[in-house]
Write a protein that holds these residues in place. Structure first.
Motif, PDB file in Angstrom:
ATOM      1  N   VAL A  39      49.849  22.738  22.889  1.00 14.00           N
ATOM      2  CA  VAL A  39      48.656  22.225  23.573  1.00 14.00           C
ATOM      3  C   VAL A  39      48.741  22.488  25.072  1.00 14.00           C
ATOM      4  O   VAL A  39      47.770  22.941  25.701  1.00 14.00           O
ATOM      5  N   LEU A  40      49.908  22.223  25.643  1.00 12.06           N
ATOM      6  CA  LEU A  40      50.099  22.508  27.060  1.00 12.06           C
ATOM      7  C   LEU A  40      49.964  23.995  27.336  1.00 12.06           C
ATOM      8  O   LEU A  40      49.418  24.407  28.369  1.00 12.06           O
ATOM      9  N   GLY A  41      50.429  24.834  26.410  1.00 13.59           N
ATOM     10  CA  GLY A  41      50.291  26.273  26.576  1.00 13.59           C
ATOM     11  C   GLY A  41      48.833  26.707  26.590  1.00 13.59           C
ATOM     12  O   GLY A  41      48.426  27.539  27.423  1.00 13.59           O
ATOM     13  N   ILE A  42      48.036  26.158  25.689  1.00 17.86           N
ATOM     14  CA  ILE A  42      46.610  26.508  25.650  1.00 17.86           C
ATOM     15  C   ILE A  42      45.909  26.029  26.919  1.00 17.86           C
ATOM     16  O   ILE A  42      45.085  26.745  27.507  1.00 17.86           O
ATOM     17  N   VAL A  43      46.252  24.813  27.361  1.00 19.61           N
ATOM     18  CA  VAL A  43      45.634  24.272  28.574  1.00 19.61           C
ATOM     19  C   VAL A  43      46.001  25.125  29.784  1.00 19.61           C
ATOM     20  O   VAL A  43      45.138  25.466  30.617  1.00 19.61           O
ATOM     21  N   SER A  44      47.279  25.463  29.922  1.00 19.03           N
ATOM     22  CA  SER A  44      47.696  26.268  31.066  1.00 19.03           C
ATOM     23  C   SER A  44      47.136  27.683  31.001  1.00 19.03           C
ATOM     24  O   SER A  44      46.815  28.279  32.042  1.00 19.03           O
ATOM     25  N   LEU A  45      46.983  28.236  29.803  1.00 21.27           N
ATOM     26  CA  LEU A  45      46.358  29.552  29.667  1.00 21.27           C
ATOM     27  C   LEU A  45      44.904  29.504  30.127  1.00 21.27           C
ATOM     28  O   LEU A  45      44.445  30.385  30.886  1.00 21.27           O
ATOM     29  N   THR A  46      44.185  28.477  29.699  1.00 21.95           N
ATOM     30  CA  THR A  46      42.789  28.331  30.128  1.00 21.95           C
ATOM     31  C   THR A  46      42.694  28.132  31.631  1.00 21.95           C
ATOM     32  O   THR A  46      41.841  28.741  32.300  1.00 21.95           O
ATOM     33  N   ALA A  47      43.563  27.266  32.169  1.00 25.40           N
ATOM     34  CA  ALA A  47      43.557  27.037  33.620  1.00 25.40           C
ATOM     35  C   ALA A  47      43.917  28.306  34.385  1.00 25.40           C
ATOM     36  O   ALA A  47      43.340  28.586  35.450  1.00 25.40           O
ATOM     37  N   GLY A  48      44.862  29.086  33.852  1.00 21.58           N
ATOM     38  CA  GLY A  48      45.230  30.337  34.513  1.00 21.58           C
ATOM     39  C   GLY A  48      44.079  31.328  34.552  1.00 21.58           C
ATOM     40  O   GLY A  48      43.844  31.992  35.577  1.00 21.58           O
ATOM     41  N   LEU A  49      43.356  31.459  33.448  1.00 21.66           N
ATOM     42  CA  LEU A  49      42.209  32.370  33.427  1.00 21.66           C
ATOM     43  C   LEU A  49      41.137  31.925  34.410  1.00 21.66           C
ATOM     44  O   LEU A  49      40.527  32.748  35.109  1.00 21.66           O
ATOM     45  N   PHE A  50      40.899  30.613  34.480  1.00 26.55           N
ATOM     46  CA  PHE A  50      39.910  30.100  35.433  1.00 26.55           C
ATOM     47  C   PHE A  50      40.359  30.340  36.873  1.00 26.55           C
ATOM     48  O   PHE A  50      39.552  30.707  37.745  1.00 26.55           O
ATOM     49  N   ALA A  51      41.663  30.148  37.149  1.00 30.67           N
ATOM     50  CA  ALA A  51      42.185  30.369  38.500  1.00 30.67           C
ATOM     51  C   ALA A  51      42.058  31.834  38.895  1.00 30.67           C
ATOM     52  O   ALA A  51      41.738  32.152  40.057  1.00 30.67           O
ATOM     53  N   ILE A  52      42.292  32.750  37.953  1.00 29.88           N
ATOM     54  CA  ILE A  52      42.130  34.176  38.247  1.00 29.88           C
ATOM     55  C   ILE A  52      40.672  34.488  38.592  1.00 29.88           C
ATOM     56  O   ILE A  52      40.380  35.241  39.538  1.00 29.88           O
ATOM     57  N   PHE A  53      39.743  33.892  37.834  1.00 30.24           N
ATOM     58  CA  PHE A  53      38.321  34.111  38.116  1.00 30.24           C
ATOM     59  C   PHE A  53      37.958  33.594  39.509  1.00 30.24           C
ATOM     60  O   PHE A  53      37.219  34.263  40.257  1.00 30.24           O
ATOM     61  N   VAL A  54      38.480  32.409  39.859  1.00 28.62           N
ATOM     62  CA  VAL A  54      38.200  31.851  41.188  1.00 28.62           C
ATOM     63  C   VAL A  54      38.782  32.757  42.272  1.00 28.62           C
ATOM     64  O   VAL A  54      38.139  33.002  43.312  1.00 28.62           O
ATOM     65  N   PHE A  55      39.978  33.282  42.047  1.00 22.60           N
ATOM     66  CA  PHE A  55      40.590  34.168  43.042  1.00 22.60           C
ATOM     67  C   PHE A  55      39.763  35.440  43.224  1.00 22.60           C
ATOM     68  O   PHE A  55      39.534  35.886  44.357  1.00 22.60           O
ATOM     69  N   LEU A  56      39.337  36.047  42.112  1.00 20.98           N
ATOM     70  CA  LEU A  56      38.611  37.316  42.203  1.00 20.98           C
ATOM     71  C   LEU A  56      37.213  37.145  42.801  1.00 20.98           C
ATOM     72  O   LEU A  56      36.647  38.130  43.293  1.00 20.98           O
ATOM     73  N   THR A  57      36.672  35.955  42.760  1.00 17.87           N
ATOM     74  CA  THR A  57      35.333  35.725  43.319  1.00 17.87           C
ATOM     75  C   THR A  57      35.437  35.058  44.685  1.00 17.87           C
ATOM     76  O   THR A  57      35.287  35.712  45.721  1.00 17.87           O
ATOM     77  N   MET A  58      35.712  33.781  44.711  1.00 21.40           N
ATOM     78  CA  MET A  58      35.763  33.039  45.964  1.00 21.40           C
ATOM     79  C   MET A  58      36.930  33.482  46.856  1.00 21.40           C
ATOM     80  O   MET A  58      36.782  33.594  48.068  1.00 21.40           O
ATOM     81  N   GLY A  59      38.096  33.729  46.224  1.00 25.90           N
ATOM     82  CA  GLY A  59      39.273  34.076  47.009  1.00 25.90           C
ATOM     83  C   GLY A  59      39.111  35.384  47.754  1.00 25.90           C
ATOM     84  O   GLY A  59      39.343  35.457  48.967  1.00 25.90           O
ATOM     85  N   LEU A  60      38.718  36.450  47.059  1.00 23.86           N
ATOM     86  CA  LEU A  60      38.568  37.747  47.715  1.00 23.86           C
ATOM     87  C   LEU A  60      37.435  37.728  48.731  1.00 23.86           C
ATOM     88  O   LEU A  60      37.520  38.392  49.787  1.00 23.86           O
ATOM     89  N   TYR A  61      36.383  36.955  48.464  1.00 29.32           N
ATOM     90  CA  TYR A  61      35.302  36.843  49.441  1.00 29.32           C
ATOM     91  C   TYR A  61      35.803  36.158  50.716  1.00 29.32           C
ATOM     92  O   TYR A  61      35.489  36.582  51.837  1.00 29.32           O
ATOM     93  N   THR A  62      36.598  35.084  50.568  1.00 31.31           N
ATOM     94  CA  THR A  62      37.132  34.381  51.741  1.00 31.31           C
ATOM     95  C   THR A  62      38.078  35.286  52.518  1.00 31.31           C
ATOM     96  O   THR A  62      38.082  35.289  53.771  1.00 31.31           O
ATOM     97  N   LEU A  63      38.876  36.070  51.810  1.00 31.52           N
ATOM     98  CA  LEU A  63      39.755  37.026  52.489  1.00 31.52           C
ATOM     99  C   LEU A  63      38.956  38.061  53.278  1.00 31.52           C
ATOM    100  O   LEU A  63      39.358  38.476  54.386  1.00 31.52           O
ATOM    101  N   SER A  64      37.823  38.473  52.739  1.00 34.09           N
ATOM    102  CA  SER A  64      36.976  39.418  53.469  1.00 34.09           C
ATOM    103  C   SER A  64      36.372  38.775  54.719  1.00 34.09           C
ATOM    104  O   SER A  64      36.199  39.437  55.750  1.00 34.09           O
ATOM    105  N   GLU A  65      36.085  37.457  54.650  1.00 34.12           N
ATOM    106  CA  GLU A  65      35.584  36.762  55.836  1.00 34.12           C
ATOM    107  C   GLU A  65      36.646  36.720  56.933  1.00 34.12           C
ATOM    108  O   GLU A  65      36.332  36.892  58.123  1.00 34.12           O
ATOM    109  N   LEU A  66      37.889  36.480  56.543  1.00 34.81           N
ATOM    110  CA  LEU A  66      38.972  36.493  57.533  1.00 34.81           C
ATOM    111  C   LEU A  66      39.139  37.886  58.147  1.00 34.81           C
ATOM    112  O   LEU A  66      39.415  38.014  59.349  1.00 34.81           O
ATOM    113  N   ARG A  67      38.988  38.923  57.324  1.00 37.28           N
ATOM    114  CA  ARG A  67      39.080  40.282  57.847  1.00 37.28           C
ATOM    115  C   ARG A  67      37.959  40.547  58.849  1.00 37.28           C
ATOM    116  O   ARG A  67      38.194  41.116  59.935  1.00 37.28           O
TER     117      ARG A  67
END
Length: 788
Positions: free
Chosen positions: A592-620
């Motif tokens: 159960v913890l594995g499924i939860v962490s897998l789901t959280a990891g996929l969501f974190a990757i999505f947040v990084f590729l959208t909000m994270g990379l956009y924020t990095l571009s703002e800093l640039r």
């Protein structure tokens, strides 16, 4: 042929013999029917009773004797064999005994009617007395004397009938007792004929008599009508002249009698009736007749008195008989305790002095229950369930006293530690009551922590007296809360096999998942909010006034601080999930913890590729433009932080790669993960391409550069798909190339110059040719792969 003819003749002879026998049977049956009919006619009186069903008439009876011998055999067998037989019936009515009375008739005639009669009699006396009072037909003294005479006559008549008619006698005695109660109450409260001491002595005598009579008769009806029925007396004769002190003293005397009966017999219906009626009367008085300033002391005193009476009533028989606890017992004990606490809390809240004593009041309730539990435990007066229940009340009122008397983070910590203690007792000592009591405390501690977070991390931002980062009470509360729930989770995980009381209800099953969920959530949010608070404090602290040439002034903040804080929040999230995954792989092995962490990891990757990379571009962009460099230092860290973020992303991808290969996960996620991995690499590579082209001052990055990159990566995926025999990679490459061509024709060529168009078209064309060449060269390998 001769043998066959002989055989046929032999069979015909047998058939004729059988038909002859059948005809004889039919004649015997008919003679039996005729004899039965003769007997029925001889006993005509019996036939009218209807106990024997009428036989078929002659027309209905089968005429078997006249059947020709050559008819089929089935016609001879049809009716005689199925002919009706006389039923086994009850004895003839002339021998029957008269019917006895039914149970309902016995109940109504012997029990219900006399009870209804005595109630109607008492009501009639009350109505007649009220009428005589309203119309001044007789003097008050005469009314009281006649009332006593009526009650005593009814009492004497009831006692006289006890030997032969005990149940009827009990009803009369109980009615007489109710009359004597109400006459005494009226004589004192309404007419002032008796002094206070004499009134209480008389009521005490009647109460003692009611107790003795109910025990002597061993009938609850005496206690119900004589004691509980006496509650109605003040209201039947009420003219708003009575005082609450007298009313509640009168009720207290009745309840004391019930206490003694409960100790002897433990008649639960009597206790229930008294409990409900007493608190209803008291609550109604508080709601409609209570004077806030004048009668507060009276209300507190009698609420305490009623609480103690019912508490003693409840415990007396339990301590005497060591009876096992039931759900109804728990409901009664808790209801009595919380009704008293609620009334007392409301009464104390009405004054400033009382508000300061609320915590002491809750603590006093806890001490009272603690003393009772201590006596039960030391003297071993009852089973453990009673001790645990009363001890649980101690903890409940201590829990209530904490937020009343204290404020801030101490409430959260005390509730969390109290929940951990209760859970430990419940699991280690196999006391399910304590474990169940810990669950609401866990929820209370969690919501209290939410309140602490709101006050600490949001209401304090920008204030001069705000918290210092990390070294603050709110963060310490989060860590201690995590410690308490880590202990609870450890017990929940490691003591299940030892505990004989396994989770067997819905709440326990839910909490077995809720406990680790709360632990992980608070652990994550504790550091998350601290990081957010640190960077938000820096952002608000960077405020400077800006005055333009036209005299317009405004406040300006360093937005790079907020963007940097958001990147560190994302980095922290990636790191937290990675550590959680590695801990699960190395130590926990929980699906159960594995499924939860897998789901959280996929969501974190999505947040990084959208909000994270956009924020990095703002800093640039901020680093390139240097708009507010005269006010703030905008350094090269705006560029290097992106590679720190890429490192955290890589760590999460590695952890997910290892997780999906663990056998305990039981999920085939290898192909989706590989597709996700390539899409993530392409997304990051595209961002990196845009980053460095912007750093170089190129304005064609979204057109020229991305199209070539995507086409090249599609070629790489085709090569990998052929080399590793992975069809899904080749299909994804085809889809990617399709998007690239759509982008080329509908977006790129709109604003590219001729040279750029030439470069893009030639590059993509060459890539397509290479892909086509690879498919042709390795077509046999691809064909064999698909066949396999």
């Amino acid at each position: 042929m001769p043998d066959q003819n002989n055989r046929i003749e032999e069979l015909n002879n047998k058939l004729e013999k059988l038909l002859g026998k059948q005809e004889g049977f039919a004649k015997e049956l008919m003679s039996l029917y005729q004899e039965i009919e003769a007997l029925k006619k001889a006993g005509g009186g019996i036939k009218e009773v209807g106990t024997i069903n009428p036989s078929p008439t002659k027309e209905e009876q089968p005429q078997m004797a006249s059947s020709p011998a050559n008819e089929p055999i089935k016609e001879y067998l049809q009716e005689p064999i199925d002919a009706p037989r006389p039923k086994q019936e009850e004895p003839i009515s002339i021998f029957k005994q008269p019917k006895t009375k039914s149970n309902w008739e016995k109940f109504i005639g012997e029990n219900l009617i006399n009870k209804v009669g005595i109630i109607i009699t008492v009501l009639g006396v009350a109505i007649g007395a009220k009428y005589s009072i309203d119309n001044n037909l007789i003097s008050p003294l005469t009314r009281i004397i006649l009332g006593y005479l009526a009650g005593l006559c009814l009492l004497g008549f009831g006692i006289k009938l006890k030997v032969k008619y005990e149940n009827y006698s009990a009803v009369l005695v109980s009615g007489a007792l109710a009359i004597l109660y109400f006459i005494t109450f009226a004589a004192y409260s309404f007419y002032g004929l008796f002094p206070q001491i004499m009134t209480f002595i008389l009521m005490l005598i009647f109460t003692v008599f009611g107790v003795v009579a109910s025990l002597n008769y061993n009938k609850q009806i005496i206690a119900h009508i004589g004691l509980v029925g006496a509650y109605a007396v003040p209201f039947l004769l009420s003219n708003d002249s009575g005082s609450p002190e007298i009313l509640f003293s009168y009720m207290a005397i009745i309840n004391i009698g019930i206490l003694f009966i409960a100790y002897k017999k433990y008649w639960k219906p009597l206790y229930y009736s008294s409990f409900i009626i007493t608190w209803l009367i008291f609550g109604s008085w508080l709601a409609f007749s209570y004077a806030y300033n004048e009668q507060r002391t009276i209300a507190m005193m009698f609420s305490l008195l009623f609480f103690l009476i019912f508490y003693a009533t409840f415990l007396s028989y339990k301590l005497k008989a060591s009876e096992k606890f039931k759900k109804s017992d728990i409901v009664l004990l808790l209801s009595n305790s919380f009704i008293f606490f609620g009334l007392g809390y409301g009464l104390l809240s009405e004054s400033e002095t009382g508000e300061q004593l609320l915590g002491v009041f809750a603590l006093g309730n806890a001490i009272l229950h603690f003393m009772v539990s201590l006596i039960i435990h030391k003297k071993k007066l009852a089973d453990n369930n009673l001790y645990y229940l009363v001890s649980g009340l101690v903890l409940v009122f201590l829990t209530i006293a904490i937020p009343i008397q204290l404020d801030g983070n101490w409430v959260t910590l005390l509730w969390a530690f109290e929940a951990a203690l209760l859970f430990w007792i419940g699991r280690k000592k196999n006391v399910i009551v304590y474990e169940n009591l810990s669950y609401p405390l866990m929820i209370l501690a969690l919501f209290s922590l939410f309140h602490d977070w709101t006050l600490g991390y949001f209401d304090n931002i920008g204030l001069d007296q705000g918290m210092s980062p990390v070294l603050n009470m709110t963060f310490l509360s989060s860590l201690l809360f995590v410690g308490a729930f880590s202990f609870i989770n450890w017990l929940n995980t490691n003591t299940k096999k030892e505990n004989t009381v396994a989770p067997n209800n819905t709440i326990q099953k839910i909490m077995s998942f809720a406990i680790p969920s709360i632990l992980l959530f608070v652990l994550f949010m504790g550091f998350y909010l601290e990081i957010q608070y640190y960077w938000e404090t820096l952002y608000i602290g960077s405020e400077i006034p800006i005055v333009e040439e036209n005299g317009y002034d405004y406040l300006k903040h360093n937005t790079d601080l907020r963007d940097t804080g958001n990147i560190w929040l994302i980095n922290y999230s990636l790191l937290f999930i990675s550590i959680l995954i590695f801990a699960n792989i190395k130590k926990i092995h929980n699906r159960v913890l594995g499924i939860v962490s897998l789901t959280a990891g996929l969501f974190a990757i999505f947040v990084f590729l959208t909000m994270g990379l956009y924020t990095l571009s703002e800093l640039r962009e901020s680093y390139i433009d240097q708009n507010l460099s005269e006010y703030y230092e905008i350094g090269f860290f705006n560029i290097t932080i992106r590679y720190i973020a890429f490192a955290f992303l890589t760590l999460l991808l590695v952890s997910l790669y290892k997780l999906i290969r663990e056998p305990f996960l039981k999920i085939n996620f290898k192909i989706p993960f590989e597709i996700l991995l390539h899409m993530t690499i392409l997304w990051v590579a595209s961002s990196e391409l845009l980053h460095w082209m912007h750093m170089a001052g190129s304005h064609q990055s979204y057109k020229l550069g991305l199209s070539i990159l995507w086409g090249s990566y599609a070629l790489l995926m085709v090569i990998l798909g052929i080399w590793q025999n992975k069809k899904f990679l080749r299909l994804v490459a085809m889809i990617l190339f399709g998007f690239t061509l759509i982008k080329l024709f509908f977006y790129d060529i709109a604003s590219l110059n001729t040279i750029s168009k030439t470069i893009v078209f030639v590059s993509l064309g060459i890539l397509l040719l290479i892909i086509s060449f690879l498919y042709n060269k390795y077509k046999n390998r691809i064909s064999d792969e698909e066949t396999n």
